[in-house]
Design a protein around this motif. Structure first.
Motif, PDB file in Angstrom:
ATOM      1  N   SER A 213       0.833  -1.192   0.000  1.00  0.00           N
ATOM      2  CA  SER A 213       0.000   0.000   0.000  1.00  0.00           C
ATOM      3  C   SER A 213       0.869   1.244   0.000  1.00  0.00           C
ATOM      4  N   HIS A 214       0.224   2.404  -0.104  1.00  0.00           N
ATOM      5  CA  HIS A 214       0.906   3.667   0.161  1.00  0.00           C
ATOM      6  C   HIS A 214       0.703   3.993   1.630  1.00  0.00           C
ATOM      7  N   PHE A 215       1.783   4.243   2.348  1.00  0.00           N
ATOM      8  CA  PHE A 215       1.724   4.554   3.772  1.00  0.00           C
ATOM      9  C   PHE A 215       1.894   6.056   3.961  1.00  0.00           C
ATOM     10  N   GLN A 216       0.910   6.688   4.600  1.00  0.00           N
ATOM     11  CA  GLN A 216       0.936   8.126   4.814  1.00  0.00           C
ATOM     12  C   GLN A 216       1.046   8.435   6.298  1.00  0.00           C
ATOM     13  N   ILE A 217       2.137   9.132   6.667  1.00  0.00           N
ATOM     14  CA  ILE A 217       2.329   9.533   8.059  1.00  0.00           C
ATOM     15  C   ILE A 217       1.716  10.918   8.235  1.00  0.00           C
ATOM     16  N   SER A 218       0.730  11.011   9.092  1.00  0.00           N
ATOM     17  CA  SER A 218      -0.053  12.240   9.225  1.00  0.00           C
ATOM     18  C   SER A 218       0.631  13.277  10.108  1.00  0.00           C
ATOM     19  N   HIS A 219       0.389  14.535   9.758  1.00  0.00           N
ATOM     20  CA  HIS A 219       0.787  15.736  10.522  1.00  0.00           C
ATOM     21  C   HIS A 219       2.102  15.558  11.285  1.00  0.00           C
ATOM     22  N   ILE A 220       3.182  15.429  10.532  1.00  0.00           N
ATOM     23  CA  ILE A 220       4.460  15.096  11.161  1.00  0.00           C
ATOM     24  C   ILE A 220       5.018  16.221  12.027  1.00  0.00           C
ATOM     25  N   GLY A 221       4.516  17.455  11.836  1.00  0.00           N
ATOM     26  CA  GLY A 221       4.955  18.532  12.714  1.00  0.00           C
ATOM     27  C   GLY A 221       4.573  18.263  14.150  1.00  0.00           C
ATOM     28  N   SER A 222       3.379  17.727  14.345  1.00  0.00           N
ATOM     29  CA  SER A 222       2.924  17.439  15.705  1.00  0.00           C
ATOM     30  C   SER A 222       3.400  16.074  16.197  1.00  0.00           C
ATOM     31  N   MET A 223       4.111  15.348  15.366  1.00  0.00           N
ATOM     32  CA  MET A 223       4.664  14.059  15.779  1.00  0.00           C
ATOM     33  C   MET A 223       6.175  14.134  16.021  1.00  0.00           C
ATOM     34  N   ALA A 224       6.882  14.883  15.170  1.00  0.00           N
ATOM     35  CA  ALA A 224       8.351  14.938  15.263  1.00  0.00           C
ATOM     36  C   ALA A 224       8.874  16.363  15.297  1.00  0.00           C
ATOM     37  N   GLY A 225       7.987  17.308  15.635  1.00  0.00           N
ATOM     38  CA  GLY A 225       8.366  18.715  15.603  1.00  0.00           C
ATOM     39  C   GLY A 225       8.896  19.260  16.904  1.00  0.00           C
ATOM     40  N   TYR A 226       9.433  18.402  17.738  1.00  0.00           N
ATOM     41  CA  TYR A 226       9.939  18.817  19.048  1.00  0.00           C
ATOM     42  C   TYR A 226      11.453  18.624  19.132  1.00  0.00           C
ATOM     43  N   SER A 242      14.431   1.377   1.011  1.00  0.00           N
ATOM     44  CA  SER A 242      14.301  -0.077   1.143  1.00  0.00           C
ATOM     45  C   SER A 242      13.121  -0.625   0.360  1.00  0.00           C
ATOM     46  N   GLY A 243      12.325   0.288  -0.245  1.00  0.00           N
ATOM     47  CA  GLY A 243      11.237  -0.162  -1.108  1.00  0.00           C
ATOM     48  C   GLY A 243       9.836   0.194  -0.667  1.00  0.00           C
ATOM     49  N   LEU A 244       9.678   0.850   0.483  1.00  0.00           N
ATOM     50  CA  LEU A 244       8.340   1.212   0.938  1.00  0.00           C
ATOM     51  C   LEU A 244       7.849   2.476   0.241  1.00  0.00           C
ATOM     52  N   ASP A 245       6.541   2.543   0.020  1.00  0.00           N
ATOM     53  CA  ASP A 245       5.893   3.703  -0.582  1.00  0.00           C
ATOM     54  C   ASP A 245       5.341   4.558   0.563  1.00  0.00           C
ATOM     55  N   ILE A 246       6.044   5.641   0.885  1.00  0.00           N
ATOM     56  CA  ILE A 246       5.708   6.441   2.066  1.00  0.00           C
ATOM     57  C   ILE A 246       5.609   7.912   1.692  1.00  0.00           C
ATOM     58  N   GLY A 247       4.624   8.580   2.259  1.00  0.00           N
ATOM     59  CA  GLY A 247       4.523  10.027   2.172  1.00  0.00           C
ATOM     60  C   GLY A 247       4.232  10.594   3.546  1.00  0.00           C
ATOM     61  N   CYS A 248       4.440  11.879   3.714  1.00  0.00           N
ATOM     62  CA  CYS A 248       4.166  12.560   4.975  1.00  0.00           C
ATOM     63  C   CYS A 248       3.445  13.867   4.682  1.00  0.00           C
ATOM     64  N   ASP A 249       2.650  14.324   5.629  1.00  0.00           N
ATOM     65  CA  ASP A 249       2.048  15.653   5.494  1.00  0.00           C
ATOM     66  C   ASP A 249       2.299  16.462   6.757  1.00  0.00           C
ATOM     67  N   CYS A 250       2.202  17.786   6.595  1.00  0.00           N
ATOM     68  CA  CYS A 250       2.552  18.694   7.679  1.00  0.00           C
ATOM     69  C   CYS A 250       1.765  19.988   7.518  1.00  0.00           C
ATOM     70  N   TYR A 251       1.402  20.619   8.617  1.00  0.00           N
ATOM     71  CA  TYR A 251       0.767  21.936   8.540  1.00  0.00           C
ATOM     72  C   TYR A 251       1.752  23.008   9.027  1.00  0.00           C
ATOM     73  N   PRO A 252       1.599  24.253   8.559  1.00  0.00           N
ATOM     74  CA  PRO A 252       2.605  25.291   8.787  1.00  0.00           C
ATOM     75  C   PRO A 252       2.422  26.083  10.082  1.00  0.00           C
ATOM     76  N   TYR A 253       2.245  25.379  11.183  1.00  0.00           N
ATOM     77  CA  TYR A 253       2.063  26.021  12.483  1.00  0.00           C
ATOM     78  C   TYR A 253       2.881  25.274  13.532  1.00  0.00           C
ATOM     79  N   THR A 254       3.198  25.959  14.621  1.00  0.00           N
ATOM     80  CA  THR A 254       3.996  25.345  15.679  1.00  0.00           C
ATOM     81  C   THR A 254       3.151  24.984  16.893  1.00  0.00           C
TER      82      THR A 254
END
Length: 437
Positions: A213-226, A242-254
């Motif tokens: 599948s396509h793996f989407q990591i949501s709102h990475i600012g609030s997950m790894a923004g610290y 390594s072959g995984l289909d991955i995308g990430c999304d982020c919003y422009p706020y802190t």
């Protein structure tokens, strides 16, 4: 009906277009791109304006349905910030009556709207109310069969999980229900943020042993923004290599936002993020506009768990690092309360991203910035959008680079400036910031 857009700076990253051109839209589709001035039934003069594909938001939270009617606040807000296509059903949460919801929405669609299958809908279906409980194999099988039915009947894009919101999700439940997203989208709000981010990713990516599948990591600012963003994105790149289909999304706020009664704020969260309750701002209800104290925090957790709060905890440098990464697209994570209150990301994400990070901070070119809100999210989710190709749907956003500005605050969700026109499926639906019904 033939609409023409003349004299604009046309930016279409999908086709490597960045030039002063004129567009023709006939019967809802783009029919001509030309250097020559065009004539139609309706002309938009885009002089001194930027013409791009309509913005795409792959992570928003749809409005609730009340008295069998959908509240349209969030969809209006999407349109006013230039969004023509949005994806709901994120973070594992969404309407339990998906079929009825989509049918009702289609009666008066402001924008193109797609949905993922929210995992919590499946738990609610079998009456699994305890978010800390792990489920039996029999219960998981019942959920899977129901999920299959919902995806097929409603043409859903895949499935989403909010693991942090339902800590009882174990390996068996995650892997077996992720199979509903085979050859589709599997989006996730990970189990832990901050220093627990890599461990949480490892848990999620175990799915890849069983599901393509396509793996989407949501709102990475609030997950790894610290302070973890660079390490996190390096890890993601290793997984992609390594072959995984991955995308990430982020919003422009802190600052992030969620309901104060959610499992996010279980014991130890505040302490693990600096121990300062005043970093939490109340966005709704009797304490609206106030910063939390221990007393306010405990009162809302106990008596008003659906209250939205914002956590002013993320690092701006991490958000910049995220947007500069090729695997990251822009998404709002927009969420409004019943009274229409919430985080400014629900109102200003796309103008804020383009204004602050692209035009002012210049961390990328304008064309690269437009790609992150058009062609790149379309490619990630396999959407027929995000381009101005001949024959493409007439989803177009026209804005002023000089006037573009996010005006929303945590106190008041004021609409952005600079969005001059929005066309959805070849129809003008917004002019000078006002919706045309």
């Amino acid at each position: 009906m033939k609409i023409v857009i003349n004299n604009g700076l046309v930016i279409d990253p999908k086709n490597n277009i960045n030039d002063y051109l004129n567009l023709e839209i006939t019967d809802g589709k783009i029919s001509k791109i030309s250097k020559e001035k065009l004539v139609g039934d309706c002309e938009i003069d885009a002089k001194n304006l930027c013409v791009t594909p309509g913005f795409i938001d792959v992570h928003m939270h749809e409005d609730i349905m009340k008295d069998r009617k959908i509240q349209i606040d969030i969809f209006e807000r999407m349109l006013k910030m230039g969004v023509t296509t949005a994806v709901g059903g994120n973070c594992g949460i969404g309407p339990n009556n998906i079929g009825e919801y989509l049918k009702e929405y289609e009666k008066n669609p402001l924008i193109n709207f797609k949905m993922l299958l929210p995992h919590k809908v499946l738990r609610d279906y079998i009456g699994a109310e305890d978010r800390y409980a792990s489920l039996s194999s029999n219960e998981i099988e019942k959920m899977y069969r129901y999920g299959e039915k919902l995806i097929k009947e409603n043409n859903l894009l895949g499935i989403s999980f909010g693991i942090e919101y339902i800590p009882g999700i174990n390996r068996e439940e995650l892997i077996n229900l992720a199979k509903l997203g085979e050859n589709k989208i599997i989006a996730v709000h990970l189990r832990k943020d901050g220093d627990g981010i890599i461990e949480s990713c490892e848990e999620f990516f175990e799915i890849a042993k069983y599901v393509n599948s396509h793996f989407q990591i949501s709102h990475i600012g609030s997950m790894a923004g610290y302070g973890q963003m660079r390490k996190f994105l390096n890890y993601i790149q290793e997984k992609i290599d390594s072959g995984l289909d991955i995308g990430c999304d982020c919003y422009p706020y802190t600052a992030f936002s969620t309901h104060i009664g959610s499992a996010v704020f279980d014991d130890g969260y505040i302490e693990s993020h600096g121990g300062d309750y005043s970093k939490l701002e109340v966005l709704d209800g009797k304490y609206k506009g106030q910063r939390c104290t221990i007393a306010i925090f405990n009162d809302l957790r106990k008596n008003s768990p659906d209250t939205l709060v914002a956590g002013h905890l993320m690092v701006d440098e991490d958000i910049k690092i995220a947007f500069q990464n090729k695997n990251v697209v822009v998404a709002s994570d927009g969420l409004l309360s019943e009274s229409g209150n919430g985080h400014p990301r629900a109102v200003g994400t796309f103008p804020k991203f383009l204004r602050k990070y692209v035009l002012d901070d210049k961390i990328m070119s304008l064309s690269e910035g437009v790609a992150k809100v058009t062609s790149q999210p379309a490619d990630l989710y396999g959407l027929e959008a995000g381009t101005l190709s001949i024959g493409a749907s007439g989803d177009i956003t026209i804005f002023s680079l000089d006037e573009l500005k996010d005006n929303a605050t945590f106190e008041k969700l004021i609409s952005p400036s600079g969005i001059k026109y929005v066309l959805v499926n070849g129809k003008i639906v917004l002019k000078d910031g006002e919706i045309i019904y």
